[in-house]
Structures are given as C-alpha cells and as structure tokens.
Design a protein around this motif. Structure first.
Motif, PDB file in Angstrom:
ATOM      1  N   ARG A 112     -17.488   6.057 -15.171  1.00 36.64           N
ATOM      2  CA  ARG A 112     -17.647   7.507 -14.995  1.00 36.64           C
ATOM      3  C   ARG A 112     -18.480   8.110 -16.117  1.00 36.64           C
ATOM      4  NH1 ARG A 112     -13.780  12.313 -16.107  1.00 36.64           N
ATOM      5  NH2 ARG A 112     -14.687  13.896 -14.752  1.00 36.64           N
ATOM      6  N   ALA A 113     -18.248   7.669 -17.341  1.00 36.11           N
ATOM      7  CA  ALA A 113     -18.987   8.204 -18.484  1.00 36.11           C
ATOM      8  C   ALA A 113     -20.489   7.965 -18.325  1.00 36.11           C
ATOM      9  CB  ALA A 113     -18.483   7.582 -19.782  1.00 36.11           C
ATOM     10  N   GLU A 114     -20.862   6.806 -17.838  1.00 36.59           N
ATOM     11  CA  GLU A 114     -22.284   6.515 -17.626  1.00 36.59           C
ATOM     12  C   GLU A 114     -22.875   7.396 -16.529  1.00 36.59           C
ATOM     13  OE1 GLU A 114     -26.075   5.016 -18.007  1.00 36.59           O
ATOM     14  OE2 GLU A 114     -24.391   4.814 -19.393  1.00 36.59           O
ATOM     15  N   ARG A 115     -22.110   7.652 -15.469  1.00 40.06           N
ATOM     16  CA  ARG A 115     -22.600   8.540 -14.403  1.00 40.06           C
ATOM     17  C   ARG A 115     -22.825   9.952 -14.932  1.00 40.06           C
ATOM     18  NH1 ARG A 115     -18.472   5.922 -11.510  1.00 40.06           N
ATOM     19  NH2 ARG A 115     -17.215   7.810 -11.571  1.00 40.06           N
ATOM     20  N   ILE A 116     -21.899  10.431 -15.757  1.00 43.99           N
ATOM     21  CA  ILE A 116     -22.046  11.772 -16.336  1.00 43.99           C
ATOM     22  C   ILE A 116     -23.241  11.818 -17.271  1.00 43.99           C
ATOM     23  CG2 ILE A 116     -20.964  13.475 -17.845  1.00 43.99           C
ATOM     24  CD1 ILE A 116     -18.260  12.552 -16.647  1.00 43.99           C
ATOM     25  N   LEU A 117     -23.407  10.779 -18.073  1.00 44.46           N
ATOM     26  CA  LEU A 117     -24.557  10.717 -18.981  1.00 44.46           C
ATOM     27  C   LEU A 117     -25.873  10.744 -18.200  1.00 44.46           C
ATOM     28  CD1 LEU A 117     -25.593  10.414 -21.868  1.00 44.46           C
ATOM     29  CD2 LEU A 117     -25.373   7.944 -21.588  1.00 44.46           C
ATOM     30  N   ARG A 118     -25.924  10.034 -17.098  1.00 49.87           N
ATOM     31  CA  ARG A 118     -27.138  10.044 -16.264  1.00 49.87           C
ATOM     32  C   ARG A 118     -27.388  11.428 -15.683  1.00 49.87           C
ATOM     33  NH1 ARG A 118     -27.772   4.276 -13.123  1.00 49.87           N
ATOM     34  NH2 ARG A 118     -27.740   3.020 -15.013  1.00 49.87           N
ATOM     35  N   ARG A 119     -26.331  12.119 -15.295  1.00 53.19           N
ATOM     36  CA  ARG A 119     -26.495  13.480 -14.764  1.00 53.19           C
ATOM     37  C   ARG A 119     -27.045  14.408 -15.834  1.00 53.19           C
ATOM     38  NH1 ARG A 119     -28.498  17.085 -12.936  1.00 53.19           N
ATOM     39  NH2 ARG A 119     -27.559  18.798 -11.788  1.00 53.19           N
ATOM     40  N   LEU A 120     -26.553  14.262 -17.061  1.00 46.79           N
ATOM     41  CA  LEU A 120     -27.063  15.084 -18.167  1.00 46.79           C
ATOM     42  C   LEU A 120     -28.527  14.762 -18.449  1.00 46.79           C
ATOM     43  CD1 LEU A 120     -23.984  15.039 -20.553  1.00 46.79           C
ATOM     44  CD2 LEU A 120     -24.891  17.012 -19.317  1.00 46.79           C
ATOM     45  N   ARG A 121     -28.905  13.504 -18.357  1.00 45.26           N
ATOM     46  CA  ARG A 121     -30.312  13.118 -18.553  1.00 45.26           C
ATOM     47  C   ARG A 121     -31.202  13.760 -17.492  1.00 45.26           C
ATOM     48  NH1 ARG A 121     -29.094   6.818 -19.667  1.00 45.26           N
ATOM     49  NH2 ARG A 121     -28.692   6.996 -21.892  1.00 45.26           N
ATOM     50  N   LEU A 122     -30.719  13.772 -16.256  1.00 44.30           N
ATOM     51  CA  LEU A 122     -31.478  14.391 -15.173  1.00 44.30           C
ATOM     52  C   LEU A 122     -31.631  15.896 -15.408  1.00 44.30           C
ATOM     53  CD1 LEU A 122     -32.811  13.350 -12.591  1.00 44.30           C
ATOM     54  CD2 LEU A 122     -30.725  13.935 -11.374  1.00 44.30           C
ATOM     55  N   ALA A 123     -30.563  16.544 -15.887  1.00 48.55           N
ATOM     56  CA  ALA A 123     -30.622  17.976 -16.198  1.00 48.55           C
ATOM     57  C   ALA A 123     -31.614  18.243 -17.322  1.00 48.55           C
ATOM     58  CB  ALA A 123     -29.239  18.498 -16.582  1.00 48.55           C
ATOM     59  N   ALA A 124     -31.614  17.404 -18.347  1.00 47.94           N
ATOM     60  CA  ALA A 124     -32.552  17.572 -19.457  1.00 47.94           C
ATOM     61  C   ALA A 124     -33.991  17.413 -18.978  1.00 47.94           C
ATOM     62  CB  ALA A 124     -32.237  16.579 -20.574  1.00 47.94           C
ATOM     63  N   LEU A 125     -34.220  16.479 -18.083  1.00 42.96           N
ATOM     64  CA  LEU A 125     -35.563  16.286 -17.521  1.00 42.96           C
ATOM     65  C   LEU A 125     -36.010  17.520 -16.749  1.00 42.96           C
ATOM     66  CD1 LEU A 125     -37.879  14.229 -17.124  1.00 42.96           C
ATOM     67  CD2 LEU A 125     -36.689  13.476 -15.067  1.00 42.96           C
ATOM     68  N   ASP A 126     -35.098  18.102 -15.980  1.00 41.42           N
ATOM     69  CA  ASP A 126     -35.412  19.333 -15.244  1.00 41.42           C
ATOM     70  C   ASP A 126     -35.748  20.478 -16.197  1.00 41.42           C
ATOM     71  OD1 ASP A 126     -35.069  18.154 -12.789  1.00 41.42           O
ATOM     72  OD2 ASP A 126     -33.053  18.948 -12.465  1.00 41.42           O
ATOM     73  N   ILE A 127     -34.999  20.578 -17.286  1.00 43.86           N
ATOM     74  CA  ILE A 127     -35.243  21.645 -18.264  1.00 43.86           C
ATOM     75  C   ILE A 127     -36.617  21.486 -18.899  1.00 43.86           C
ATOM     76  CG2 ILE A 127     -34.509  22.555 -20.511  1.00 43.86           C
ATOM     77  CD1 ILE A 127     -31.604  21.878 -19.606  1.00 43.86           C
ATOM     78  N   ARG A 128     -36.969  20.254 -19.239  1.00 46.14           N
ATOM     79  CA  ARG A 128     -38.289  20.015 -19.856  1.00 46.14           C
ATOM     80  C   ARG A 128     -39.427  20.386 -18.908  1.00 46.14           C
ATOM     81  NH1 ARG A 128     -35.704  15.525 -22.238  1.00 46.14           N
ATOM     82  NH2 ARG A 128     -36.400  14.121 -20.607  1.00 46.14           N
TER      83      ARG A 128
END
Length: 114
Positions: free
Chosen positions: A56-72
C-alpha cells in the motif's frame, strides 16, 4: 488512490473507443486527429502502474509522484488554457507536500507498530 486509477482507466477506454470508432465504424483515417488518441494507452498504463504494487505504501508513493508530475506540468497547461486555474503551482505544491507529510507520518506509525 482508486479515484486516480479509475480516472486513468476511464480516459483510456474513452480514447481507445474513439480510435475504434474512427477506424472501424467510420472507415476512414484522419491525417492528424488520431495522434492524441493513443493517450488512452498511456492512461491505461498509468492505472496499471498505480495499482501494480502489493504494498500500500508503494501505491500511495506512486500516486504522490503522479500528482507532483501534474503540478510540474501545470504552468504550461494554464498558459495555453482559456479557463482560469483555481490553484497556483505554489498552492498545489504545498498541498502535495502536506499529503506527503501525512504519508510519512503514516509510515512512521506503521513501522513503530511492527
């Protein structure tokens, strides 16, 4: 997490259905219009990438990475959009950092229980 995966899968199905309609039902191929349609494959891959880890922690981390990419990518999108973007890049970054801080706190609490 499930919202992000559902969003990616919905886009994938919609884009790929559009491609099928263009090629099969309309019996024609436009010169430039179909090129953005393979984004459906990209969205399907994003959903699989988000949901693939058992942890689960890895899935959440991937979601945060995707959000950061969207922000950039946000400033380049808003520069070409006639629609006003409600949140600034800074506001989105702060929100993403807050979510990451909650995630880190979750991991720390989880590791202290085991």
């Amino acid at each position: 997490m499930s919202h992000a995966a559902w969003h990616s899968l919905s886009h994938a199905v919609d884009h790929l259905n559009c491609l099928r309609t263009l090629l099969k039902d309309a019996h024609m191929m436009h010169m430039y219009a179909p090129y953005p349609i393979p984004r459906g494959v990209e969205n399907a891959c994003a959903a699989v990438w988000l949901l693939a880890p058992d942890d689960r922690a890895e899935r959440i981390l991937r979601r945060l990475r995707l959000a950061a990419l969207d922000i950039r990518g946000g400033p380049s999108v808003s520069a070409h959009s006639p629609v006003h973007i409600a949140r600034s890049r800074t506001q989105c970054s702060v929100l993403c950092r807050d979510l990451a801080a909650h995630f880190i706190a979750f991991l720390v609490a989880k590791s202290s229980r085991t």
